[in-house]
Design a protein around this motif. Structure first.
Motif, PDB file in Angstrom:
ATOM      1  N   ILE A  33      11.483  -3.422  -4.463  1.00 45.84           N
ATOM      2  CA  ILE A  33      10.583  -4.200  -5.313  1.00 45.84           C
ATOM      3  C   ILE A  33       9.655  -5.043  -4.457  1.00 45.84           C
ATOM      4  O   ILE A  33       8.448  -5.142  -4.734  1.00 45.84           O
ATOM      5  N   VAL A  34      10.178  -5.647  -3.399  1.00 48.14           N
ATOM      6  CA  VAL A  34       9.327  -6.418  -2.477  1.00 48.14           C
ATOM      7  C   VAL A  34       8.242  -5.521  -1.900  1.00 48.14           C
ATOM      8  O   VAL A  34       7.070  -5.911  -1.829  1.00 48.14           O
ATOM      9  N   ASP A  35       8.604  -4.303  -1.529  1.00 56.35           N
ATOM     10  CA  ASP A  35       7.612  -3.346  -1.017  1.00 56.35           C
ATOM     11  C   ASP A  35       6.559  -3.025  -2.067  1.00 56.35           C
ATOM     12  O   ASP A  35       5.373  -2.895  -1.746  1.00 56.35           O
ATOM     13  N   MET A  36       6.978  -2.895  -3.324  1.00 56.06           N
ATOM     14  CA  MET A  36       6.014  -2.650  -4.401  1.00 56.06           C
ATOM     15  C   MET A  36       5.013  -3.805  -4.508  1.00 56.06           C
ATOM     16  O   MET A  36       3.814  -3.583  -4.695  1.00 56.06           O
ATOM     17  N   ILE A  37       5.517  -5.019  -4.390  1.00 50.98           N
ATOM     18  CA  ILE A  37       4.644  -6.196  -4.458  1.00 50.98           C
ATOM     19  C   ILE A  37       3.617  -6.156  -3.342  1.00 50.98           C
ATOM     20  O   ILE A  37       2.419  -6.353  -3.563  1.00 50.98           O
ATOM     21  N   TRP A  38       4.068  -5.877  -2.135  1.00 53.42           N
ATOM     22  CA  TRP A  38       3.151  -5.848  -0.990  1.00 53.42           C
ATOM     23  C   TRP A  38       2.201  -4.647  -1.066  1.00 53.42           C
ATOM     24  O   TRP A  38       1.053  -4.741  -0.622  1.00 53.42           O
ATOM     25  N   ASP A  39       2.659  -3.539  -1.627  1.00 58.23           N
ATOM     26  CA  ASP A  39       1.755  -2.403  -1.856  1.00 58.23           C
ATOM     27  C   ASP A  39       0.646  -2.809  -2.823  1.00 58.23           C
ATOM     28  O   ASP A  39      -0.523  -2.467  -2.620  1.00 58.23           O
ATOM     29  N   TYR A  40       1.001  -3.563  -3.866  1.00 55.32           N
ATOM     30  CA  TYR A  40       0.005  -4.049  -4.822  1.00 55.32           C
ATOM     31  C   TYR A  40      -1.009  -4.946  -4.110  1.00 55.32           C
ATOM     32  O   TYR A  40      -2.211  -4.818  -4.321  1.00 55.32           O
ATOM     33  N   GLU A  42      -1.850  -4.917  -0.990  1.00 53.19           N
ATOM     34  CA  GLU A  42      -2.699  -4.108  -0.111  1.00 53.19           C
ATOM     35  C   GLU A  42      -3.743  -3.322  -0.909  1.00 53.19           C
ATOM     36  O   GLU A  42      -4.920  -3.292  -0.546  1.00 53.19           O
ATOM     37  N   MET A  43      -3.326  -2.710  -2.011  1.00 54.88           N
ATOM     38  CA  MET A  43      -4.249  -1.909  -2.824  1.00 54.88           C
ATOM     39  C   MET A  43      -5.361  -2.754  -3.443  1.00 54.88           C
ATOM     40  O   MET A  43      -6.447  -2.251  -3.721  1.00 54.88           O
ATOM     41  N   ASN A  44      -5.078  -4.030  -3.657  1.00 57.55           N
ATOM     42  CA  ASN A  44      -6.038  -4.906  -4.323  1.00 57.55           C
ATOM     43  C   ASN A  44      -6.730  -5.881  -3.366  1.00 57.55           C
ATOM     44  O   ASN A  44      -7.370  -6.827  -3.817  1.00 57.55           O
ATOM     45  N   GLY A  45      -6.579  -5.648  -2.058  1.00 58.38           N
ATOM     46  CA  GLY A  45      -7.266  -6.463  -1.065  1.00 58.38           C
ATOM     47  C   GLY A  45      -6.775  -7.893  -0.984  1.00 58.38           C
ATOM     48  O   GLY A  45      -7.492  -8.767  -0.484  1.00 58.38           O
TER      49      GLY A  45
END
Length: 103
Positions: A33-40, A42-45
């Motif tokens: 879940i933490v990785d999902m947050i950080w992926d979000y 990154e994807m949103n600048g």
């Protein structure tokens, strides 16, 4: 500013969950879940921008993160996280991030 520590963030998340749920999930489940947050981010600048503290934006971001993680959980058949625990997990991760800035 302190460095991000996976052990500390999983501890903070476990403390935010109901007791029965806190021991149900592995560290890998929570870090997913933490990785999902950080992926979000990154994807949103959001990793490159130093935003001012704006409570309304924080609430929007929190809601967007929960929604994003719910969508990702539907795709991740191996993840055991109950969607009803996502808000607590996201809030705990965000609180942990804030604590890094405040120390």
């Amino acid at each position: 500013m302190k460095e991000f520590d996976e052990t500390e963030v999983t501890k903070r998340i476990r403390e935010s969950l109901p007791e029965e749920a806190a021991h149900t999930y592995s560290d890998d489940d929570l870090l997913n879940i933490v990785d999902m947050i950080w992926d979000y981010y990154e994807m949103n600048g959001l990793l490159d921008i130093d935003t001012a503290d704006d409570e309304e934006e924080d609430l929007d971001l929190q809601a967007e993160l929960v929604d994003y993680c719910k969508r990702m959980l539907k795709k991740d058949k191996g993840c055991k996280i109950n969607p009803e625990h996502l808000e607590a997990i996201v809030n705990a991760e965000l609180d942990y991030e804030d604590s890094l800035d405040n120390d």
